[in-house]
Design a protein around this motif. Structure first.
Motif, PDB file in Angstrom:
ATOM      1  N   UNK A  57       0.774  -0.974  -0.186  1.00  0.00           N
ATOM      2  CA  UNK A  57      -0.067  -0.051  -0.016  1.00  0.00           C
ATOM      3  C   UNK A  57       0.857   1.171  -0.078  1.00  0.00           C
ATOM      4  N   UNK A  58       0.570   2.044  -1.024  1.00  0.00           N
ATOM      5  CA  UNK A  58       1.287   3.576  -1.104  1.00  0.00           C
ATOM      6  C   UNK A  58       0.251   4.549  -1.020  1.00  0.00           C
ATOM      7  N   UNK A  59       0.835   5.717  -0.833  1.00  0.00           N
ATOM      8  CA  UNK A  59       0.133   6.746  -0.736  1.00  0.00           C
ATOM      9  C   UNK A  59      -0.600   7.491  -2.074  1.00  0.00           C
ATOM     10  N   UNK A  60       0.310   7.586  -3.072  1.00  0.00           N
ATOM     11  CA  UNK A  60      -0.336   8.284  -4.283  1.00  0.00           C
ATOM     12  C   UNK A  60       0.148   7.709  -5.592  1.00  0.00           C
ATOM     13  N   UNK A  61      -0.451   8.002  -6.720  1.00  0.00           N
ATOM     14  CA  UNK A  61      -0.216   7.386  -7.874  1.00  0.00           C
ATOM     15  C   UNK A  61       1.370   7.703  -8.841  1.00  0.00           C
ATOM     16  N   UNK A  62       1.691   9.067  -8.518  1.00  0.00           N
ATOM     17  CA  UNK A  62       2.807   9.390  -9.207  1.00  0.00           C
ATOM     18  C   UNK A  62       3.956   8.505  -8.453  1.00  0.00           C
ATOM     19  N   UNK A  63       4.119   8.616  -7.089  1.00  0.00           N
ATOM     20  CA  UNK A  63       5.094   7.695  -6.378  1.00  0.00           C
ATOM     21  C   UNK A  63       4.964   6.228  -6.591  1.00  0.00           C
ATOM     22  N   UNK A  64       3.696   5.666  -6.799  1.00  0.00           N
ATOM     23  CA  UNK A  64       3.579   4.249  -7.091  1.00  0.00           C
ATOM     24  C   UNK A  64       4.089   3.921  -8.429  1.00  0.00           C
ATOM     25  N   UNK A 197      -1.016  -9.746 -16.138  1.00  0.00           N
ATOM     26  CA  UNK A 197      -0.032  -8.681 -15.761  1.00  0.00           C
ATOM     27  C   UNK A 197       0.882  -9.206 -14.915  1.00  0.00           C
ATOM     28  N   UNK A 198       2.012  -8.545 -14.899  1.00  0.00           N
ATOM     29  CA  UNK A 198       2.938  -8.806 -13.833  1.00  0.00           C
ATOM     30  C   UNK A 198       2.927  -8.039 -12.654  1.00  0.00           C
ATOM     31  N   UNK A 199       2.364  -6.730 -13.066  1.00  0.00           N
ATOM     32  CA  UNK A 199       2.084  -5.978 -11.621  1.00  0.00           C
ATOM     33  C   UNK A 199       0.958  -4.912 -12.134  1.00  0.00           C
ATOM     34  N   UNK A 210      -9.165   8.494   1.017  1.00  0.00           N
ATOM     35  CA  UNK A 210      -8.704   9.802   1.200  1.00  0.00           C
ATOM     36  C   UNK A 210      -7.446  10.065   0.344  1.00  0.00           C
ATOM     37  N   UNK A 211      -6.688   8.760   0.331  1.00  0.00           N
ATOM     38  CA  UNK A 211      -5.480   8.565  -0.330  1.00  0.00           C
ATOM     39  C   UNK A 211      -5.245   7.092  -0.440  1.00  0.00           C
ATOM     40  N   UNK A 212      -4.134   6.515  -1.378  1.00  0.00           N
ATOM     41  CA  UNK A 212      -3.913   5.378  -1.298  1.00  0.00           C
ATOM     42  C   UNK A 212      -3.861   4.664  -2.543  1.00  0.00           C
ATOM     43  N   UNK A 213      -2.978   3.631  -3.010  1.00  0.00           N
ATOM     44  CA  UNK A 213      -3.125   2.709  -3.992  1.00  0.00           C
ATOM     45  C   UNK A 213      -2.493   1.300  -3.402  1.00  0.00           C
ATOM     46  N   UNK A 214      -3.215   0.452  -3.864  1.00  0.00           N
ATOM     47  CA  UNK A 214      -2.736  -0.883  -3.532  1.00  0.00           C
ATOM     48  C   UNK A 214      -2.152  -1.629  -4.690  1.00  0.00           C
ATOM     49  N   UNK A 215      -0.684  -1.814  -4.702  1.00  0.00           N
ATOM     50  CA  UNK A 215       0.174  -2.343  -5.663  1.00  0.00           C
ATOM     51  C   UNK A 215       0.142  -4.036  -5.419  1.00  0.00           C
ATOM     52  N   UNK A 216      -0.391  -4.744  -6.597  1.00  0.00           N
ATOM     53  CA  UNK A 216      -0.456  -6.211  -6.619  1.00  0.00           C
ATOM     54  C   UNK A 216       0.394  -6.803  -7.466  1.00  0.00           C
ATOM     55  N   UNK A 217       1.346  -7.490  -7.006  1.00  0.00           N
ATOM     56  CA  UNK A 217       2.226  -8.419  -7.618  1.00  0.00           C
ATOM     57  C   UNK A 217       1.440  -9.728  -7.588  1.00  0.00           C
ATOM     58  N   UNK A 218       0.702 -10.071  -8.575  1.00  0.00           N
ATOM     59  CA  UNK A 218      -0.194 -11.151  -8.505  1.00  0.00           C
ATOM     60  C   UNK A 218       0.252 -12.719  -8.530  1.00  0.00           C
ATOM     61  N   UNK A 219       1.830 -12.816  -9.006  1.00  0.00           N
ATOM     62  CA  UNK A 219       2.235 -13.841  -8.897  1.00  0.00           C
ATOM     63  C   UNK A 219       3.232 -14.489  -7.788  1.00  0.00           C
ATOM     64  N   UNK A 220       2.942 -13.415  -6.845  1.00  0.00           N
ATOM     65  CA  UNK A 220       4.168 -13.640  -5.843  1.00  0.00           C
ATOM     66  C   UNK A 220       5.596 -13.137  -6.342  1.00  0.00           C
ATOM     67  N   UNK A 221       5.435 -12.240  -7.079  1.00  0.00           N
ATOM     68  CA  UNK A 221       6.674 -12.012  -8.048  1.00  0.00           C
ATOM     69  C   UNK A 221       7.259 -10.514  -7.580  1.00  0.00           C
ATOM     70  N   UNK A 222       7.087  -9.991  -6.401  1.00  0.00           N
ATOM     71  CA  UNK A 222       7.650  -8.422  -6.236  1.00  0.00           C
ATOM     72  C   UNK A 222       8.998  -8.615  -6.358  1.00  0.00           C
ATOM     73  N   UNK A 223       9.621  -7.549  -6.692  1.00  0.00           N
ATOM     74  CA  UNK A 223      11.085  -7.352  -6.728  1.00  0.00           C
ATOM     75  C   UNK A 223      11.709  -7.603  -5.382  1.00  0.00           C
TER      76      UNK A 223
END
Length: 341
Positions: A57-64, A197-199, A210-223
């Motif tokens: 979970x990150x705060x905003x789109x640009x930083x994500x 997708x990979x992410x 209020x804020x927030x983006x949920x980043x999903x690495x669907x295959x357990x493939x986070x760097x």
């Protein structure tokens, strides 16, 4: 004054505010180590049909966008995007500031074409001088696009196939993903995104939070060390519970999908009114962003009563403007706009 300039004008959906107040005095570890964040991640895994997914979970789109892209690229690699992609135009060079070039391909109603992508990649990897060039390291798309358009399932499958042929990660910017998933014109689901997708990320800021983006690495493939990379780049929220509680609420009783469908309903009414009044659409968007062509006189008159987003100059006498709806748009807002028009 009526407000339609974007879909994050209001604060947050009342159910989110209620949960934040109800949990305000509870004491939990920071950085997402609280039970609400863990529960939100599990609900997202279930919604995506991806039990092995890693969720951050990150705060905003640009930083994500910046963090996901820079974490997946080597220093000599760039990211492929449409010329109208958000990372290409509206992120103040955030990707370039991380040391990576945005490699632009033509847009087609805001979308990348898989055949053009394949031709570009084939041309690059058969170029004898490629070692002196910026390597394409991943592919970025938005769903919905910056013009409110959607990829079909077949288009996503084609893009995914090209990416896998060249072993490039496919990254989907889902800042407005809810509006894409709940459009009446889509055949793409969260399960499809998780498969193809990979992410990708599930946007909250523009869909009721209020804020927030949920980043999903669907295959357990986070760097490797992705959590630490987020922190290193100043994007790790100490009070991670604030993001976890919001997404836990959004994915309880399908709130995320409910409020996205409401915005679609309001946008369809808005579009019908503009058409009925004789206005021309720049593009036929099936989502919550509607792009209208206004001549200069009408634009100057209308902006005295309604706020909207200037998008681009069509010619010397006409411009494209954007009207956006959201969870907070009411039927009364649409009725008032109709009277003004």
């Amino acid at each position: 004054m009526l407000h339609f300039e974007c879909d994050y004008l209001a604060g947050a959906h009342p159910r989110i505010l209620q949960r934040l107040v109800e949990t305000n005095t509870e004491l939990f570890p920071g950085y997402g180590g609280d039970p609400y964040t863990q529960r939100a991640a599990e609900k997202i895994r279930t919604a995506c049909g991806a039990p092995d997914a890693e969720v951050f979970f990150l705060v905003g789109g640009t930083q994500t966008n910046r963090i996901v892209i820079s974490s997946l690229l080597h220093s000599c690699e760039g990211v492929i995007a449409a010329t109208t992609g958000h990372v290409s135009l509206h992120e103040a060079g955030a990707i370039e500031a991380s040391g990576h070039k945005v490699l632009q391909l033509p847009r087609h109603a805001g979308k990348l074409d898989s055949n053009e992508l394949s031709e570009y990649l084939n041309g690059f990897f058969t170029d004898v001088n490629r070692d002196h060039m910026v390597f394409p390291g991943m592919v970025y798309i938005s769903h919905p696009t910056e013009y409110g358009t959607l990829y079909s399932l077949a288009e996503l499958q084609s893009l995914s196939a090209v990416c896998r042929q060249y072993r490039l990660p496919l990254f989907v910017d889902g800042a407005r993903l809810g509006y894409g998933l709940m459009s009446r014109d889509t055949d793409v689901s969260l399960h499809d995104l998780a498969e193809l997708c990979d992410v990708f990320y599930i946007g909250g800021t523009k869909v009721g939070a209020l804020c927030g983006e949920a980043v999903v690495f669907p295959h357990g493939n986070a760097p490797k060390h992705f959590f630490s990379f987020v922190k290193q780049n100043g994007a790790l929220l100490a009070k991670g519970r604030l993001l976890g509680i919001q997404f836990d609420t959004l994915f309880t009783n399908r709130l995320y999908f409910e409020i996205s469908r409401h915005a679609i309903d309001m946008a369809e009414r808005l579009k019908a009114i503009f058409i009925q009044k004789g206005y021309e659409l720049f593009i036929d968007s099936p989502t919550n962003q509607q792009f209208i062509i206004l001549d200069n006189d009408k634009l100057n008159t209308l902006k005295n009563h309604v706020t909207f987003d200037f998008w681009e100059r069509l010619d010397s006498s006409r411009a494209v403007v954007r009207f956006a709806t959201s969870w907070s748009t009411t039927a009364e807002d649409i009725d008032a706009l109709e009277k003004i028009l």
